[in-house]
Motif scaffolding. Structure first.
Motif, mmCIF file in Angstrom:
data_model
loop_
_atom_site.group_PDB
_atom_site.id
_atom_site.type_symbol
_atom_site.label_atom_id
_atom_site.label_comp_id
_atom_site.label_asym_id
_atom_site.label_seq_id
_atom_site.Cartn_x
_atom_site.Cartn_y
_atom_site.Cartn_z
ATOM 1 N N LYS A 48 0.815 -1.222 0.000
ATOM 2 C CA LYS A 48 0.000 0.000 0.000
ATOM 3 C C LYS A 48 0.849 1.272 0.000
ATOM 4 C CE LYS A 48 -2.564 -1.472 3.527
ATOM 5 N NZ LYS A 48 -2.229 -2.904 3.485
ATOM 6 N N SER A 49 1.982 1.253 0.715
ATOM 7 C CA SER A 49 2.767 2.494 0.820
ATOM 8 C C SER A 49 3.148 3.036 -0.550
ATOM 9 C CB SER A 49 4.046 2.280 1.624
ATOM 10 O OG SER A 49 3.857 1.325 2.619
ATOM 11 N N ASP A 144 -3.292 6.624 5.899
ATOM 12 C CA ASP A 144 -2.894 5.231 6.016
ATOM 13 C C ASP A 144 -3.582 4.647 7.239
ATOM 14 O OD1 ASP A 144 -1.642 2.931 5.278
ATOM 15 O OD2 ASP A 144 0.403 3.643 5.582
ATOM 16 N N GLU A 145 -3.745 3.352 7.274
ATOM 17 C CA GLU A 145 -4.436 2.656 8.373
ATOM 18 C C GLU A 145 -5.780 3.341 8.648
ATOM 19 O OE1 GLU A 145 -2.747 0.045 9.269
ATOM 20 O OE2 GLU A 145 -0.718 0.562 8.676
HETATM 21 MG MG MG Z 1 1.129 -0.144 5.415
#
Ligand code: MG
Ligand code: ADP
Length: 564
Positions: A48-49, A144-145
């Motif tokens: 994902k990053s 993120d998250e």
């Molecule tokens: Mg991640």
């Protein structure tokens, strides 16, 4: 050159040295590059990053990345700096920076050097930062998250709830990218709603892990021995065992050690040095097994973990999926074994009973899914994937035969008469009892509560005594899972009929009850029981921490603090 003409593969190679995108990365990146709101759901390790890092490097201006953990942000910033000659390409903005450092960050942003600015959500609330950022060119804002925004997720953080308001202050038309590894539809809905991005392009990768084998076994007093036997058949292989309490972690780790299994404990009660040492021993293969609380695993990327055992069933299927997901990262064998006893569920329920009703409702609903998973006779993989909103066919799907229920189907027997008797007993005793009293009434065993309601004089008392307590308890759970009964939350644990249950009494139908798998628990040698660990009794530091945490959460929600 317009952004659309950019050769993304070239950029991928240039910045990250990879020649292929992983999974949906390319589509996600195209969506972000075209300034669209984008929602990315990919399992942990899915990459994902890079989905936001690459567009941030390509686009004009600075991308703001919101992330909940300083350690994760630092790792990413270090990695980005190593691929660029510009130290300022990525920064973390947080409260530990001094005035000079903050000025440097601001200067780098103003000069267009900084492509990624990582912030914790609580830092982003500062007026000083918001006022500065709204004057800058912001390429997009990545969260993120993103499941931290939802109370239905496994890591709710109230600060995430303020994000939308702050984003609006920074700029109304900044594209938003939400990323998470939490796949439950409920959490996804919460994210889209709270970030006001229901029109986002959504990219969801499959959560199927075909190489993982899922198995649930009944948890008995012999559970330590069962675990030892399981591990001894896999000597030299790496595994993680999860327990809910520190006490069980210590006891189990010692029991494994005295039985010749190389194991270390890991939990938040150990000092940081010991924890780091035990984690390294596991990563370096100096020990085979880590016995741990959920404190262990965040960011653990050991590719050849061959088994993940749950000595205690977790509080949600989401957690179960995340924790078992640490097995078989390399695509090789990964055995996920959970020991399940309904008593453990009741313990977890009891623990929740002091919490605000809304929180309890969520907790109970999540637990109910765990019970259903443990009790199901259908494919575990199908069940898990369905929970994540994914359909799966065991005949054709990858890994379709990789669970106990498919390999060794549970025996099913018709229990129409028994279900009728059970529901009738509950109705005729005025829906007063918890499961224990219901079962006692069925088998004709009295206790003080039953006497006080004169249930022992009722004509139904003892009507089910040709079956034993464990039969009735199992049936009760399966009938609960089927939706004929519910547990009352206000009066903790009291079992009541649902509308479906009432309908069933009027019109009883076939009900196939499934029996537990039978296991061959032949001893493979004597198992030594370790002496009781020293660290019994509640851990005061932890209790205080919990209490403080809950106080602060309660305050934010303007609810009275609850007592442990
Ligand atoms: Mg991640
Ligand atoms: P997530 O955040 O989804 O859990 P990460 O962004 O941490 O996953 O990435 C997991 C791993 O995958 C990292 O080691 C990363 O370098 C690697 N990775 C990401 N994209 C690619 C790619 N296109 N090719 C090869 N490896 C990749």
């Amino acid at each position: 050159m317009g952004l659309t003409e950019i050769n993304l593969h070239e950029q991928l190679k240039k910045y990250f040295g990879f020649s292929q995108f992983k999974g949906l990365q390319e589509q996600v990146i195209k969506s972000i590059v075209s300034n669209e709101d984008t929602f990315v759901i990919m399992p942990t390790g899915g990459g994902k990053s890079l989905c936001y890092q690459l567009p941030a490097l390509i686009k004009d201006g600075t991308a703001i990345v919101v992330s909940p953990l300083i350690a994760l942000m630092k790792n990413q910033v270090d990695a980005l700096r190593s691929i660029s000659s510009q130290e300022g390409i990525a920064h973390v903005l947080n409260s530990s920076l001094n005035k000079t450092e903050i000025n440097q960050v601001k200067l780098d942003i103003t000069n267009g050097v900084t492509k990624l600015l990582y912030v914790a959500p609580e830092s982003l609330t500062k007026d000083e930062y918001v006022d500065f950022l709204k004057e800058q060119t912001i390429s997009f804002l990545a969260i993120d998250e993103a499941h931290c925004i939802s109370e239905w997720g496994h890591d709710f953080r109230p600060e995430y709830r303020n994000l939308k308001k702050i984003i609006k202050r920074i700029g109304d038309d900044i594209p938003i990218i939400g990323l998470t590894a939490t796949a439950t539809p409920k959490v996804q809905e919460d994210i889209l709603k709270n970030l006001n991005m229901s029109n986002a392009n959504t990219f969801k990768a499959s959560f199927n892990r075909p190489n993982l084998y899922y198995e649930v076994r009944p948890k008995t007093k012999e559970v330590f021995s069962d675990i030892i036997r399981f591990i001894k058949k896999r000597t030299g292989k790496s595994g993680i065992i999860y327990c809910l309490s520190r006490k069980s972690v210590e006891e189990l780790a010692q029991t494994l050690q005295v039985n010749g299994i190389s194991a270390v404990p890991y939990h938040a009660g150990l000092d940081a040095k010991t924890r780091a040492k035990h984690q390294d021993m596991f990563l370096m293969e100096d020990v085979d097994v880590v016995v741990a609380t959920i404190a262990f695993g965040m960011g653990i990327d050991k590719p050849d973990v061959r088994f993940v055992i749950h000595h205690d069933i977790p509080k949600s299927l989401e957690s179960y999926y995340q924790e078992t997901g640490r097995a078989g990262r390399d695509g090789g064998e990964g055995h996920c074994l959970a020991f399940y006893a309904y008593k453990d569920i009741e313990k977890l329920e009891k623990f929740m009973s002091g919490k605000p009703v809304a929180e309890q409702e969520i907790g109970h609903a999540l637990l109910q899914e765990v019970v259903a998973y443990a009790e199901t006779s259908m494919s575990r993989r199908k069940f898990l994937l369905h929970y994540f909103g994914e359909s799966f066919e065991t005949e054709t799907g990858d890994g379709g035969n990789m669970d106990d229920n498919i390999r060794n189907p549970k025996t099913k027997t018709e229990a129409k008469d028994e279900v009728t008797l059970l529901l009738k007993t509950i109705k005729d005793t005025n829906e007063l009892y918890k499961s224990k009293e219901i079962v006692n009434t069925l088998i004709g065993k009295s206790n003080a509560l039953i006497k006080s309601h004169k249930t022992d004089a009722h004509e139904l008392f003892g009507k089910g005594k040709d079956k034993d307590a464990s039969f009735w308890m199992a049936l009760l759970r399966q009938v609960l899972v089927a939706g004929y009964l519910k547990k009352d939350i206000e009066s903790y644990g009291v079992v009541k009929l649902t509308k479906r249950g009432k309908d069933y009494l009027n019109n009883p139908q076939s009900f196939m009850m499934s029996e537990d798998h039978v296991y061959d628990s032949n001893a493979e040698g004597d198992i030594i029981v370790a002496t009781k660990s020293k660290s019994t009794g509640p851990d005061e530091k932890l209790m205080k921490m919990l209490k403080d945490l809950r106080k602060s959460v309660a305050k934010r929600k303007e609810l009275p603090p609850f007592v442990i």
